[in-house]
Design an enzyme around this catalytic site. Structure first.
Site, PDB file in Angstrom:
ATOM      1  N   GLU A  59       5.191   0.147   3.611  1.00 17.30           N
ATOM      2  CA  GLU A  59       3.896  -0.510   3.493  1.00 17.30           C
ATOM      3  C   GLU A  59       3.648  -1.071   2.095  1.00 17.30           C
ATOM      4  OE1 GLU A  59       1.284  -0.484   6.136  1.00 17.30           O
ATOM      5  OE2 GLU A  59       3.006  -0.032   7.404  1.00 17.30           O
TER       6      GLU A  59
ATOM      7  N   HIS B 299      -3.248   4.747   3.791  1.00 14.76           N
ATOM      8  CA  HIS B 299      -2.355   4.488   2.666  1.00 14.76           C
ATOM      9  C   HIS B 299      -2.761   5.384   1.501  1.00 14.76           C
ATOM     10  CE1 HIS B 299      -1.667   0.147   4.266  1.00 14.76           C
ATOM     11  NE2 HIS B 299      -0.646   0.904   4.583  1.00 14.76           N
TER      12      HIS B 299
ATOM     13  N   CYS C 297      -6.599  -3.183  -2.323  1.00 20.57           N
ATOM     14  CA  CYS C 297      -5.811  -3.770  -1.232  1.00 20.57           C
ATOM     15  C   CYS C 297      -5.536  -5.242  -1.489  1.00 20.57           C
ATOM     16  CB  CYS C 297      -6.549  -3.635   0.102  1.00 20.57           C
ATOM     17  SG  CYS C 297      -6.569  -1.974   0.788  1.00 20.57           S
TER      18      CYS C 297
END
Length: 442
Positions: free
Chosen positions: A175, A251, A371
């Protein structure tokens, strides 16, 4: 630019920004499913944050959005005809698939790749590995496009090395930088690389979450460390706490963030906190002071952290040497979180400033300030090797605002994704952006 700096490459929100609720395990994404989005507001909120950081003296650049809807994926799945016919067929037969190929999730460039600076790599070059994002279908189609985009921007082979996304499949689920932190005494010094993973894919007996998926595997993180030729003594692989994954921490950057000599994290972030902190301190050494700021559950609960995205903030070093924390408006609206932040900036740590930004369009889909950015550490020569016009300044920010006004809708619902005009609008937006930044995007 006379020294090595960290540049925030923020993702531009794409014209198909919508709330389809595709990300299982992301509480905000699931909670806002079917809401009406405002793509123009979304991209402008991102631009305003970028420009504000630029004015603070933080080097700032952007990554263009990927073209959506991704009709090539639909053709690979057997849909044929003109672009409009393909979209019409998919809208009638599989609206979830249509939402997947329209997702503007490439805006979250923390997931675009993992990068390692030349100071950390044995060959003295900057390394990039585009994330495969194997856990979610709508994101898994990004990898090849992202890799191609990175190769266009960081094109000089004297300085930059690009690795293909890792093989798809759950065992090497990657990721990107959302599960990676680099600590350092200064950006040009050799860093300490922290890879945080949610599961060991080849070890069925290892701890794992029970409700939501663990998206980053230890095996993927180890592969990237090998590809990037990182020093084993300065590279740690840290298991995430599976219990907080089940509370919406999909995450690691939802519960921990680092910059320079500061690691800011919740006390429940890691599976073995005491052992983890000791490992980090040993690997860091005694040359410079390291600050590990641990937030207790009594100060801020995991629930409040997830709702406010306190840890999905950006920690940045200002020209003065002090650090600032860049938080979403939701942190200001949460009394417990805001009280904590006001106390934090008075304590004996480098974090002395807090700046609040409205990024609610991104937040409603489960992405905060951290993000939206990929941190890229470059020397002066490496920075000069980038020919694309992707660095924020007073001129280009005006061009980008005008571009957004010309090419973005004010409202977009999930039902609008079947509109063939949306693809044409997205295509025109890509072509116009390509002219602004000097890149053949389409």
């Amino acid at each position: 630019m006379s020294k090595t700096v960290e540049i925030n490459f923020d993702g531009l929100v794409g014209p198909t920004h919508n709330y389809a609720g595709l990300s299982w395990g992301n509480v905000a994404s699931m909670g806002n499913k079917q809401a009406v989005a405002n793509p123009r507001e979304a991209v402008k909120q991102g631009l305003e944050k970028m420009y504000a950081l630029h004015k603070l003296g933080i080097p700032q650049a952007f990554l263009p959005p990927l073209l959506r809807p991704h009709i090539e994926t639909l053709r690979r799945l057997g849909y044929s005809g003109t672009d409009a016919q393909v979209l019409n067929k998919v809208a009638k037969r599989d609206p979830v698939l249509l939402a997947c190929v329209n997702s503007a999730s490439s805006m979250w460039t923390a997931n675009a790749c993992t990068m390692s600076p030349s100071a950390d790599s044995a060959d003295g070059k900057v390394h990039f590995t585009a994330a495969n994002l194997a856990n979610r279908f709508h994101r898994s189609i990004e990898g090849p496009q992202t890799s191609a985009l990175l190769k266009k921007i960081f094109a000089d082979e004297r300085y930059f090395v690009h690795h293909d996304p890792l093989p798809l499949g759950e065992h090497f689920g990657d990721e990107g930088a959302a599960n990676h932190t680099r600590l350092c005494s200064n950006y040009g010094a050799k860093g300490l690389q922290l890879f945080v993973y949610g599961k060991e894919a080849f070890n069925q007996n290892a701890p794992a979450p029970k409700k939501y998926p663990a998206r980053q595997t230890k095996e993927a993180s180890e592969a990237i460390a090998r590809l990037h030729q990182l020093d084993e003594t300065r590279t740690l692989f840290i298991p995430q706490n599976p219990d907080v994954i089940d509370q919406g921490v999909f995450h690691n950057d939802v519960i921990a963030v680092g910059n320079g000599n500061v690691l800011f994290c919740h006390e429940q972030a890691f599976l073995h906190p005491k052992q983890t902190y000791e490992q980090i301190k040993r690997a860091w050494g005694d040359n410079d002071k390291l600050f590990i700021i641990r937030v207790s559950g009594a100060e801020v609960s995991v629930e409040d952290a997830v709702r406010s995205y306190l840890f999905n903030s950006q920690l940045v070093t200002l020209p003065s040497g002090d650090m600032a924390i860049i938080v979403p408006g939701e942190c200001h609206q949460n009394p417990r979180v805001w009280n904590y932040l006001q106390a934090l900036i008075t304590r004996d740590t480098p974090v002395k400033n807090v700046h609040v930004f409205d990024v609610k369009q991104s937040m409603r889909n489960g992405g905060g300030p951290a993000c939206l950015r990929q941190r890229v550490v470059l020397s002066a020569a490496e920075r000069s090797a980038i020919q694309a016009k992707v660095f924020i300044d007073d001129h280009i920010i005006g061009q980008l605002h005008a571009w957004a006004d010309n090419h973005y809708r004010e409202q977009l619902s999930v039902s609008d994704l079947a509109d063939p005009e949306l693809f044409k609008e997205s295509l025109r937006a890509q072509e116009a952006l390509g002219e602004i930044c000097g890149l053949p995007l389409v």
